[in-house]
Design a protein around this motif. Structure first.
Motif, mmCIF file in Angstrom:
data_model
loop_
_atom_site.group_PDB
_atom_site.id
_atom_site.type_symbol
_atom_site.label_atom_id
_atom_site.label_comp_id
_atom_site.label_asym_id
_atom_site.label_seq_id
_atom_site.Cartn_x
_atom_site.Cartn_y
_atom_site.Cartn_z
ATOM 1 N N GLY A 169 36.984 30.041 47.984
ATOM 2 C CA GLY A 169 38.019 30.930 47.586
ATOM 3 C C GLY A 169 39.115 30.104 47.775
ATOM 4 O O GLY A 169 40.316 30.836 47.671
ATOM 5 N N ARG A 190 36.976 35.058 41.863
ATOM 6 C CA ARG A 190 37.725 35.041 43.251
ATOM 7 C C ARG A 190 38.496 36.497 43.028
ATOM 8 O O ARG A 190 39.140 36.644 41.972
ATOM 9 C CB ARG A 190 38.755 33.987 43.333
ATOM 10 N N GLN A 232 41.170 38.834 45.161
ATOM 11 C CA GLN A 232 42.055 39.005 46.315
ATOM 12 C C GLN A 232 42.838 40.382 46.459
ATOM 13 O O GLN A 232 42.997 40.745 45.471
ATOM 14 C CB GLN A 232 43.155 37.690 46.213
ATOM 15 N N THR A 281 40.394 37.175 50.735
ATOM 16 C CA THR A 281 40.130 36.263 49.440
ATOM 17 C C THR A 281 38.409 36.400 49.487
ATOM 18 O O THR A 281 37.969 35.972 50.286
ATOM 19 C CB THR A 281 40.473 34.938 49.754
#
Lengths: 267, 516
Positions: free
Chosen positions: B267, B314, B316, B430
């Motif tokens: 990530g 990914r 976050q 992340t």
């Protein structure tokens, strides 16, 4: 300029251009500015409208022999006249490129969400089971009108509303609570004259008791964030909230004496 | 911009009313408005203890003590009528206090009078005066650099953290003057700042402080010569530069672009630079008991890529605590005691009890199969009839997959090939997932060019979030790019050639006819 305006071809072109501006911008964006509720017109509908306008213009122009002749004149000139050689060249390039662009717009990859149709006020069932007991919805009235003090019911309903309903439906009952933006479909706006006044109290009872999971298929039950409140509130608590909703917004519920069925309103 | 215009209108109406209604603010009429709209949260006597107050953090204002966070007056001073009017008309973002555009001008004035009458502090001495805010010396990279220095000088970092996400080391200890736990603001999400996210708003909050909270007034440091008035403005520019004043535009389809080279293997920022980011707001799970009225995670940032073989995601999100973390024990206990847990059995409600520290967690939710029609599983982790396919992660057991048949019914899928990892840095998780695009057996096979439903769920362990007490989103979509298709080039070309040829034929025929 004046001469141009007398020429039917340019008259037609101006009508088509104005129609496009009206459909594309005026209806969707200008009306809300003066406070009329409206929404942008979908492009497929604009296309239909524009075709109608276009055919209408052609019909009008060709209705009279003389007018049809003058209407065609600029087109003919652009195609054959020696003086218009340059214009002809430009058009022969520009028009195919425009068509190519339209074709590209249609085949390029799109990242739009698939359209979903959803009925906002689906038809209610005649009968529901509330915590295992059957309740007949047809003809059902709010029993609290006949029982106890209205003042107290409203206070109970208000406390329940503010604790349980505010996160989505909002302090102002306008469907704009602090979590509202997360949910799709968005929470109902009770200040909208198309909601509470159009519904009987029994319909509202059904929607509160059974929530999203209790919607029929056309109401997309898998998307709705409305809880099935029968798991949290008892019957009288739900009726109290309903009294509060109508009292706080100043609307009156639809009654069973008014003809016709409520609900079934498709959007 | 729209906000600025609205504020101008608010200020001008306020100004006009200042002339016409100064003595016309009617306390009795204000009480009627207050009882109808305000009392259920702020309490019938204005003590901030209405029936719904326990579901709210920060708590509704206690008017009797007249400590107001959002003011233009000095630290410890009462707010001006304009300050109160702005709070009523615009609300306080990031809290449960909405704006009240439904109240008429006179109703607003009356309720201001009534709210002031709930405290003995108003009406004594001169009316409160706004501070002199000076003038903004302007932004730009130089100003932001000076502001960053002031951020250190004034020790903003202790609570708000070096990244400004509220992850400072003092963060877990913060409480308001009534002892309720309070979060250091996440300065990177300006749309949730209580007093607004513009440079002017931030400057006003920094200069006057937030009374009743640990947030001090920079005017004190300014008067002591620690920072100059310009530096306070530059600090505001720096804070504004940490994020955005407006929430990112909500787009409902995550585009998973196709790459020809190698996919990111973790990530890290370097691997994901330039990949389109999609923001989705999350809400507390307030649908099934035990409900989560005051969630920690209020949004996720999502990116995706694929190469036709594997897909990588990914995700976050901001969370000031890396749970489990003993440094947050005190916070957890205070938080669990302050908020209505809706019948949940406490994770732990006393520091004397043996500590239970739930891990942070996140789940990405898909259907098991791409739906044929519009029907999909129930958005709240599916139901018995129609389960959801989950990619899960938590800070103890790591990455996994599961079958969800409701929020409290998740069965692990140990054979699932999904892999990944997670890192927490400066108040942000992340999380990286990787799996084959298609798969045999239990689990979703992604299909290029088809919109696939996707949703997100998050848990903050340090606030006791476990099980149903979490943050949720609605269904959105994910769309994997198809390989570049020749149609995109060929179709427009054919259209151009055909139109050109047709044009030539028409013109030639017209010319022939003309010559006769």
């Amino acid at each position: 300029m004046k001469r141009l305006l007398k020429q039917p071809f340019w008259q037609g072109a101006i009508v088509v251009a104005i129609a496009y501006v009206v459909f594309k911008y005026l209806i969707g964006y200008a009306l809300p500015i003066i406070g009329v509720s409206s929404a942008p017109v979908p492009s497929s509908v604009i296309l239909q409208y524009m075709l109608t306008v276009f055919v209408g213009v052609l019909l009008y122009m060709s209705a009279e022999e003389g007018r049809w002749g003058t209407f065609q004149k600029p087109i003919k000139e652009a195609m054959v006249s020696r003086d218009q050689k340059n214009l002809r060249g430009v058009l022969m390039v520009v028009i195919p490129i425009m068509v190519g662009w339209l074709a590209y717009q249609n085949v390029k990859p799109s990242f739009a969400a698939p359209a979903t149709l959803r009925s906002i006020h689906p038809a209610p069932p005649n009968e529901i089971t509330f915590r295992g007991l059957p309740i007949q919805l047809t003809g059902l009235e709010n029993p609290l009108h006949e029982n106890g003090s209205l003042e107290e019911h409203l206070q109970v309903g208000k406390a329940i509303y503010v604790k349980n309903c505010v996160p989505c439906h909002g302090d102002l009952l306008d469907g704009a609570g602090h979590f509202a933006q997360v949910f799709n479909p968005i929470p109902a706006d009770f200040t909208n004259s198309g909601t509470l006044p159009m519904l009987t109290e029994s319909f509202v009872f059904w929607r509160i008791a059974k929530g999203g999971p209790g919607l029929p298929q056309e109401g997309t039950p898998w998307d709705s964030a409305m809880p099935a409140w029968e798991n949290i509130l008892d019957e009288n608590e739900i009726w109290s909230v309903i009294l509060f909703l109508y009292d706080q917004t100043g609307f009156s519920p639809r009654t069973w004496h008014e003809e016709g069925e409520e609900g079934g309103e498709e959007h | 911009m729209r906000k600025t215009v609205r504020r101008m209108v608010v200020l001008i109406t306020g100004f006009l009313m200042g002339f016409s209604v100064v003595s016309g603010q009617d306390v009795e009429a204000g009480k009627v408005v207050y009882d109808k709209w305000c009392a259920e949260c702020h309490g019938i006597d204005g003590l901030g203890d209405g029936s719904a107050a326990t579901t709210m953090l920060p708590r509704p204002r206690d008017f009797s003590q007249a400590r107001y966070q959002i003011r233009t007056t000095g630290s410890g001073q009462l707010p001006t009528d304009d300050d109160l009017r702005l709070a009523i008309q615009e609300g306080l973002p990031g809290t449960t206090m909405p704006g009240w555009p439904n109240l008429s001008g006179p109703e607003t004035e009356d309720v201001i009078a009534y709210v002031k009458s709930l405290s003995r502090f108003f009406g004594q001495g001169d009316p409160p005066q706004s501070l002199d805010f000076g003038s903004d010396p302007g932004g730009g990279s130089e100003a932001i650099e000076i502001g960053a220095q002031a951020y250190l000088t004034l020790e903003c970092e202790a609570c708000h953290g070096s990244a400004g996400r509220g992850e400072g080391t003092s963060s877990p200890t913060l409480e308001d003057w009534r002892g309720f736990p309070i979060r250091a603001a996440d300065l990177t999400e300006g749309w949730y700042l209580n007093g607004g996210g513009s440079v002017e708003d931030i400057h006003a909050r920094v200069l006057t402080g937030l009374d009743g909270t640990p947030m001090p007034a920079a005017s004190d440091a300014m008067n002591a010569g620690v920072v100059s008035p310009d530096e306070v403005w530059q600090l505001a520019h720096y804070i504004a530069s940490l994020g955005s004043a407006e929430m990112p535009t909500l787009r409902d389809v995550v585009r998973v672009a196709r790459v020809e080279g190698t996919l990111p293997t973790d990530g890290s920022e370097a691997e994901w630079e330039g990949v389109d980011t999609f923001y989705f707001p999350l809400a507390g799970q307030v649908i099934q008991p035990p409900r989560n009225f005051a969630p920690t995670v209020d949004g996720v940032y999502v990116q995706g890529l694929h190469d036709g073989v594997d897909i990588v995601l990914r995700v976050q999100w901001h969370d000031p605590s890396e749970s489990p973390d003993p440094a947050w024990d005190e916070w957890q206990v205070k938080f669990m005691n302050a908020i209505d847990l809706d019948g949940d059995s406490l994770v732990v409600d006393s520091l004397e009890a043996p500590m239970v520290r739930p891990p942070d967690a996140l789940a990405v939710q898909f259907p098991f199969e791409i739906p044929e029609g519009t029907e999909r599983p129930y958005f709240l982790m599916g139901d018995a009839r129609n389960p959801v396919y989950l990619w899960t992660w938590n800070d103890q057991s790591g990455i996994g997959a599961g079958r969800g048949r409701g929020l409290d019914s998740v069965e692990e899928l140990p054979e699932d090939p999904v892999t990944g990892n997670a890192t927490w840095e400066d108040g942000r998780w992340t999380l990286y997932f990787r799996r084959a695009v298609t798969m045999e057996g239990d689990g979703l096979s992604f299909q290029e060019g088809t919109a696939i439903p996707v949703a997100f769920l998050a848990w903050d362990g340090s606030s006791g979030e476990v099980g149903k007490r979490n943050s949720i989103s609605s269904w959105y979509y994910m769309l994997l790019d198809k390989p570049a298709s020749s149609t995109v080039v060929v179709a427009p070309l054919i259209a151009i050639l055909l139109t050109g040829a047709l044009g030539l034929v028409l013109v030639r025929r017209a010319q022939d006819r003309e010559r006769g």
